[in-house]
Scaffold this motif. Sequence first.
Motif, PDB file in Angstrom:
ATOM      1  N   HIS A  94      -8.330  -4.090  -0.074  1.00 34.09           N
ATOM      2  CA  HIS A  94      -7.699  -4.622   1.426  1.00 34.09           C
ATOM      3  C   HIS A  94      -9.006  -4.576   2.075  1.00 34.09           C
ATOM      4  O   HIS A  94      -9.101  -3.599   2.975  1.00 34.09           O
ATOM      5  CB  HIS A  94      -6.535  -3.960   1.712  1.00 34.09           C
ATOM      6  N   TRP A 144       2.327   1.356  -3.648  1.00 34.21           N
ATOM      7  CA  TRP A 144       1.275   1.338  -4.932  1.00 34.21           C
ATOM      8  C   TRP A 144       0.172   2.114  -5.070  1.00 34.21           C
ATOM      9  O   TRP A 144      -0.223   2.541  -6.123  1.00 34.21           O
ATOM     10  CB  TRP A 144       1.290  -0.098  -5.239  1.00 34.21           C
ATOM     11  N   GLN A 145      -0.449   2.535  -3.922  1.00 33.71           N
ATOM     12  CA  GLN A 145      -1.846   2.881  -3.933  1.00 33.71           C
ATOM     13  C   GLN A 145      -1.889   4.355  -4.614  1.00 33.71           C
ATOM     14  O   GLN A 145      -3.098   4.705  -4.787  1.00 33.71           O
ATOM     15  CB  GLN A 145      -2.143   2.870  -2.495  1.00 33.71           C
ATOM     16  N   SER A 146      -0.603   5.132  -4.384  1.00 29.37           N
ATOM     17  CA  SER A 146      -0.708   6.316  -5.224  1.00 29.37           C
ATOM     18  C   SER A 146      -0.786   6.421  -6.664  1.00 29.37           C
ATOM     19  O   SER A 146      -0.779   7.425  -7.358  1.00 29.37           O
ATOM     20  CB  SER A 146       0.200   7.371  -4.743  1.00 29.37           C
ATOM     21  N   THR A 151      -5.476   0.020  -8.497  1.00 29.53           N
ATOM     22  CA  THR A 151      -6.366  -0.053  -7.297  1.00 29.53           C
ATOM     23  C   THR A 151      -6.131  -1.153  -6.560  1.00 29.53           C
ATOM     24  O   THR A 151      -6.073  -2.448  -6.800  1.00 29.53           O
ATOM     25  CB  THR A 151      -7.560  -0.316  -7.948  1.00 29.53           C
ATOM     26  N   ILE A 152      -5.821  -0.850  -5.010  1.00 26.54           N
ATOM     27  CA  ILE A 152      -5.597  -1.867  -4.064  1.00 26.54           C
ATOM     28  C   ILE A 152      -6.717  -2.163  -3.413  1.00 26.54           C
ATOM     29  O   ILE A 152      -7.553  -1.081  -2.971  1.00 26.54           O
ATOM     30  CB  ILE A 152      -4.486  -1.130  -3.239  1.00 26.54           C
ATOM     31  N   LYS A 173       0.802  -1.285   0.042  1.00 25.98           N
ATOM     32  CA  LYS A 173      -0.120   0.051  -0.048  1.00 25.98           C
ATOM     33  C   LYS A 173       0.781   1.361  -0.133  1.00 25.98           C
ATOM     34  O   LYS A 173       0.719   2.429  -0.821  1.00 25.98           O
ATOM     35  CB  LYS A 173      -1.067  -0.056   1.015  1.00 25.98           C
TER      36      LYS A 173
END
Length: 270
Positions: free
Chosen positions: A234, A224-226, A231-232, A221
């Motif tokens: 969780h 990668w989340q930015s 799309t993550i 997260k």
Amino acid sequence: MQTLNKPVLVIIQGGGCRQIEAACGMLKALDEQKVVIDQYRGASAGAIVAALHASGIPGGCMEGIIRMTPTDYLFSRSAWNTIKLFTPFVKCNHIYETDGLYAFLVLHMNAIMCLSKVMVSATRYPEYESVILPGTAETVLASAAIPEVFPPIEVDGQLYVDGGVLNNVPTIHITNISEYEHIYILLCPEDSSEKSIPWTKIGRCIQAVDETMDREAEEIKDTWQSLDNVTILHPPPFPSSLLDWSEDFGLIAHAYQYAKEELTNNIGAL
């Protein structure tokens, strides 16, 4: 010159029965959003779910299959190896047999579709070297072979154990993300139950797997989340287990509802 569309990639973290249920729910939500997945990468339980979905089994049908499959069919405790556990100076490298899981994979996997769409992480044994292998029933079984719990699996003359040992979220190299239209990363939720884990060989393995999953999920997260085309998903914690289904398979609905809301919000924000 005709321009080919970029592929959509789904990456599925490992996490035992907990992640099989959770990823099933998340894929069910992706199916409802008409997301067409071109490529899959999975580790351990994530490899199992990736293989099923790549074989043309949608999330809703996968839920039905899970509900009809008891865990004691997928893996059964070895009485002889259990005795060996408590025998001094006798080596025992697994507690459960996974013949049922292999039969399950052979029954439900489409070999051709998986070979063309699925890559799974595995750990070469005994060197403990992380590798990525094409998706077959054997490599998926190897990817899910939790060390000390399930037996190592032989593939082309080489033994492998769980891919989650060294690569539990088998992402592509971050410099290659522009090659994909979109990347969905499906992470495993934490267990919210307050049950104590027994200080046994299996208990220590489960605790180590849980701690590794949680740490890697946070690292993913953070990294990668930015990114715009990532799309993550969780899901929040839920009472669950690595080696058994949740009560009334409630984790599937929990993960589905979470993913449905997340995907709807993301579309609305575009």
